[in-house]
Structures are given as C-alpha cells and as structure tokens.
Design a protein around this motif. Structure first.
Motif, PDB file in Angstrom:
ATOM      1  N   GLY A 185       0.683  -1.124   0.302  1.00 49.50           N
ATOM      2  CA  GLY A 185       0.299   0.123  -0.257  1.00 49.50           C
ATOM      3  C   GLY A 185       1.048   1.029  -0.348  1.00 49.50           C
ATOM      4  O   GLY A 185       0.821   1.771  -0.344  1.00 49.50           O
ATOM      5  N   LEU A 186       2.385   1.344   0.644  1.00 48.88           N
ATOM      6  CA  LEU A 186       2.887   2.434   1.029  1.00 48.88           C
ATOM      7  C   LEU A 186       4.033   2.784  -0.822  1.00 48.88           C
ATOM      8  O   LEU A 186       3.875   3.515  -1.052  1.00 48.88           O
ATOM      9  N   CYS A 187       3.938   1.353  -1.582  1.00 51.67           N
ATOM     10  CA  CYS A 187       4.842   1.489  -2.517  1.00 51.67           C
ATOM     11  C   CYS A 187       3.556   2.289  -3.420  1.00 51.67           C
ATOM     12  O   CYS A 187       3.893   3.260  -4.099  1.00 51.67           O
ATOM     13  N   SER A 188       1.906   1.947  -3.511  1.00 50.14           N
ATOM     14  CA  SER A 188       1.711   2.025  -4.652  1.00 50.14           C
ATOM     15  C   SER A 188       1.543   4.373  -3.954  1.00 50.14           C
ATOM     16  O   SER A 188       0.927   4.564  -5.313  1.00 50.14           O
ATOM     17  N   HIS A 189       1.689   3.781  -2.070  1.00 47.42           N
ATOM     18  CA  HIS A 189       0.967   5.665  -2.286  1.00 47.42           C
ATOM     19  C   HIS A 189       2.399   6.561  -2.598  1.00 47.42           C
ATOM     20  O   HIS A 189       2.003   7.731  -3.387  1.00 47.42           O
ATOM     21  N   PHE A 190       2.940   6.456  -2.265  1.00 50.97           N
ATOM     22  CA  PHE A 190       4.759   6.547  -3.123  1.00 50.97           C
ATOM     23  C   PHE A 190       5.735   6.655  -4.066  1.00 50.97           C
ATOM     24  O   PHE A 190       5.559   8.220  -4.533  1.00 50.97           O
ATOM     25  N   GLU A 191       4.915   6.027  -4.801  1.00 50.22           N
ATOM     26  CA  GLU A 191       4.045   6.349  -7.223  1.00 50.22           C
ATOM     27  C   GLU A 191       3.518   6.964  -7.226  1.00 50.22           C
ATOM     28  O   GLU A 191       4.180   7.815  -8.046  1.00 50.22           O
ATOM     29  N   GLU A 192       1.776   7.221  -6.420  1.00 51.92           N
ATOM     30  CA  GLU A 192       1.636   8.308  -6.879  1.00 51.92           C
ATOM     31  C   GLU A 192       2.756   9.678  -7.088  1.00 51.92           C
ATOM     32  O   GLU A 192       2.045  10.368  -7.521  1.00 51.92           O
ATOM     33  N   ARG A 203      11.151   6.771  -7.540  1.00 54.20           N
ATOM     34  CA  ARG A 203      10.606   7.146  -8.993  1.00 54.20           C
ATOM     35  C   ARG A 203      10.798   8.190  -9.801  1.00 54.20           C
ATOM     36  O   ARG A 203      10.967   7.942 -11.016  1.00 54.20           O
ATOM     37  N   LEU A 204      11.182   8.998  -9.094  1.00 51.32           N
ATOM     38  CA  LEU A 204      12.240  10.224  -9.371  1.00 51.32           C
ATOM     39  C   LEU A 204      13.351   9.684  -9.624  1.00 51.32           C
ATOM     40  O   LEU A 204      13.599  10.342 -11.208  1.00 51.32           O
ATOM     41  N   SER A 205      14.141   8.883  -9.181  1.00 48.62           N
ATOM     42  CA  SER A 205      15.950   8.546  -9.536  1.00 48.62           C
ATOM     43  C   SER A 205      15.504   8.016 -11.202  1.00 48.62           C
ATOM     44  O   SER A 205      16.194   8.699 -12.156  1.00 48.62           O
TER      45      SER A 205
END
Length: 400
Positions: A71-78, A108-110
């Motif tokens: 869930g956190l992986c998905s959140h921080f991707e957003e 993700r930004l990297s």
C-alpha cells in the motif's frame, strides 16, 4: 510552538523507544520516558510533554522500511507522479526529501531522471535507498545540512517529507532549513497523521515517541505562519489510518486554496481545538485498555492461542500501556528481517519471522498493523478459512 500554556490530557505511562527492538542481552540497558500528551490553549497544537531525544530514536540501525508495504509503495508512486507532473517544470529542478527512509518515493523520481536528494539519519535505511539508485545524505535535516546541500546542489524547487516533520520537537530547526534551501517559488509538502482521525477512531497507538506532534490544520496553519511561511493547500489522504498532505510556500508566492479554511471550520465544529475533546478521548483509551486485557486474559485462560501480527512502532504503545507481555501474546510475527529474532520494546515479546504465523495458525491474531488491515486480511484469507479470527482494538475492542 507559541509559548502558550500546554494542558495535559492523557498519560500513557512509562514507554520505551518504539523502534528499539532488543537482543535479550540488551534488556537491562533499555531507555524509557513518560509518554504524556497535552494541547496548547492558544494555538491548539497537540504535543508530547517530555520529548525523547532524536538520537535515541533514529539510530543507524533504525529498522523501519517503508517498502515492506504494498500500500505504501503504491501511495509513494502516486506522490512521485504528482510532484513530477505538477511542480517540476525545468530539467534541473531539484527535489529534496526529508526522512527518505529506503527511497520508496525518490527511486521513482530517480528512474525518471529527476535531480533529487534524500536526507535521512539512519545509515541502514540510507544504504537501502542508495542500493535502489537514490542519492542520499546520512544526516538530520536542519539549517546546517540545508546550507551544505545548497552549496553543492543548489536550491530545491520541492522539499517533501512523509511522516517525519511531526517527529521533530524543535521543529523550527526544520523550517529554518527549508527557508535556507527552498527556491522563491518552491513548495514544502509534508504528510502527517491527522489528529482528527486519531480522535474519531480512537487510534491511541498513533501516540508514541516519534510522533511528538499530532497535527491539525488549524495548528499547522498557526505554526507555519509563526515560522515565516504560509499554508496554501491541504488534502486528506487515507494512508496510515487518515493523514493530511500540507502544502507550504513563501507568503504571497502561491494562492491560498479554499481547502484550508474549509478544514479549519470542520475542526472547529468537531471540537478538535478544545481540551474537553481530548479528555473524552483519554477516557476512551482507558476503556480500550480494560477491554483488551480482559479479552486476552479470557482467551488465554480458555486455552486459546493468540499471536501478534506486525511488530509496528505503534504496538509499543499498546503493549506497554496495556501491560501485554508474552504471557498473553507469546510472539509477534513480522516481515522485517531487522526485527526478527529480537524482543519488542518494553514488553519484550519475541518477534518471529512471518512464516511463524502459519506454522501452525493461531486461534486469534492481534492485528497490531491495523493501518494495513485491508492488505493484510486479503493476504491472510486462509487463516480465516481455517477458523482463525482477528482481534482489533480501535475504536473499540472486537473480534472479526
């Protein structure tokens, strides 16, 4: 924050460092503090009365890893997409993250080629971030480190932080760093747990050493104004049982959106700035303790096997405030290797690998990682199919 009088409304007793999972030989040297919380009569900031030194909490071996939750992986991707698509207009724009942990957002930004830097005091978490391609500085974020970053990388268009700003008792040091590093038209975006949700759903275990402040929109609005900034936008997000994303800018550089006034009005109607609201919450916490201990005691006396699920930071508050030890919960299972084979802080409940949960399944599981309940229950359908039941304790104790 404002030198106003802070009135205590709950005392959760003697508590340990919430993420200091111990080897058996370390038990005698454990650090404790009094976890008492009050509210300022003037600016309505909710805060602890006796801070734990940050060096005790965020050590090189700090075990928390954001990436263990889907869930956190998905959140921080957003979050990464949001920042990239709405704020980064130049190829050289810099994003700095305060408390970057294992790089769950910055990676993700990297990957997208965005200039970035993570700042985190935990060497272990920083190493995990670097291994995923993230530039990271092992340090606390303050005016000194911000000045050094400015000298080497230039100013930041965006400074981001998730579940970190509320950890810093001397929060003005963070904002002095932001003031030094942020561009004239840049934004400081931070996410933190929302005290309104904590009160409404009795999430009392969100109170632990790391969460020195419990933010409301009204108190944050007053805080950032006092520190030379302006709160220009707020957005409720579901992560961690209910959080708010705050967007802060230099005064006059951005339009202040109606969401700020709207949420301040909502808080006033709900009594979020009133001492009596928190006194009622304190009484609700006492009822939860009584009911949870009674349930676990009855199950033990009936020969039922109960284990803990999720060796979370907040579980330290539950186990120590309620006096829950290995006699009631023989072990806690957790997926984080750094916690396995150790004892939980204060209560000294053994932490075992995730595989122990199904070897064999217990009769009941005390869900200490309730903020990931939907994800966990979907994953553990077989536990329920074989007769297992979950124990939840907020907003009241129940078996599901």
């Amino acid at each position: 924050m404002c030198a106003g009088p802070v009135r205590e409304w709950v005392d959760l007793g003697r508590q340990p460092v919430s993420n200091a999972f111990l080897m058996p030989e370390e038990v005698d040297s454990e650090t404790f503090f009094r976890l008492a919380v009050g509210i300022c009569a003037d600016c309505t900031m909710v805060q602890q009365l006796e801070p734990m030194p940050t060096d005790n909490m965020f050590r090189p071996d700090y075990p928390y890893r954001s990436s263990t939750s889907a869930g956190l992986c998905s959140h921080f991707e957003e979050v990464a997409h949001l920042l990239r698509d709405t704020e980064l207009t130049g190829v050289d724009d810099l994003v700095v993250e305060i408390g970057s942990n294992d790089g769950i957002m910055l990676r993700r930004l990297s990957a997208a080629g965005v200039r970035h830097l993570g700042v985190d005091p935990s060497a272990g978490a920083a190493a995990a971030a670097a291994a995923s391609g993230v530039r990271v500085r092992v340090d606390f974020f303050d005016e000194r480190s911000a000045a050094e970053i400015l000298a080497t990388d230039g100013p930041a268009k965006v400074i981001f932080s998730a579940n970190t700003v509320s950890h810093v008792a001397d929060i003005d040091t963070v904002f002095r760093g932001v003031d030094r590093l942020l561009t004239a038209d840049g934004i400081f975006v931070f996410e933190d747990r929302y005290v309104s949700d904590i009160v409404e759903y009795a999430y009392f275990d969100q109170i632990y050493d790391e969460h020195f402040y419990l933010f409301a929109v009204r108190s944050v609005d007053a805080m950032v104004a006092r520190l030379g900034f302006e709160l220009v936008d707020v957005e409720r997000i579901p992560i961690h049982g209910g959080s708010v994303r705050y967007t802060v800018a230099r005064p006059g550089s951005r339009e202040r959106r109606p969401s700020v006034a709207r949420m301040v009005d909502e808080e006033a109607r709900y009594g979020i700035g009133e001492h009596e609201t928190y006194l009622r919450f304190g009484r609700q916490i006492e009822r939860i303790r009584t009911d949870l201990v009674a349930l676990l005691t009855d199950l033990r006396d009936a020969g039922r096997r109960v284990v803990g699920y999720g060796a979370t930071s907040k579980s330290a508050t539950v186990t120590n405030y309620c006096g829950i030890g290995p006699d009631l919960v023989p072990f806690i299972c957790d997926t984080t290797p750094e916690k396995q084979g150790r004892l939980s802080p204060g209560a000294h409940i053994p932490v075992r690998p995730y595989a122990a949960f199904s070897d064999p399944y217990p009769d009941y599981a005390l869900l200490l990682a309730w903020n990931h309940a939907e994800e966990i229950m979907a994953k553990e359908r077989q536990f329920v199919e074989q007769g297992g039941r979950w124990i939840l304790y907020a907003p009241h104790v129940r078996i599901v």
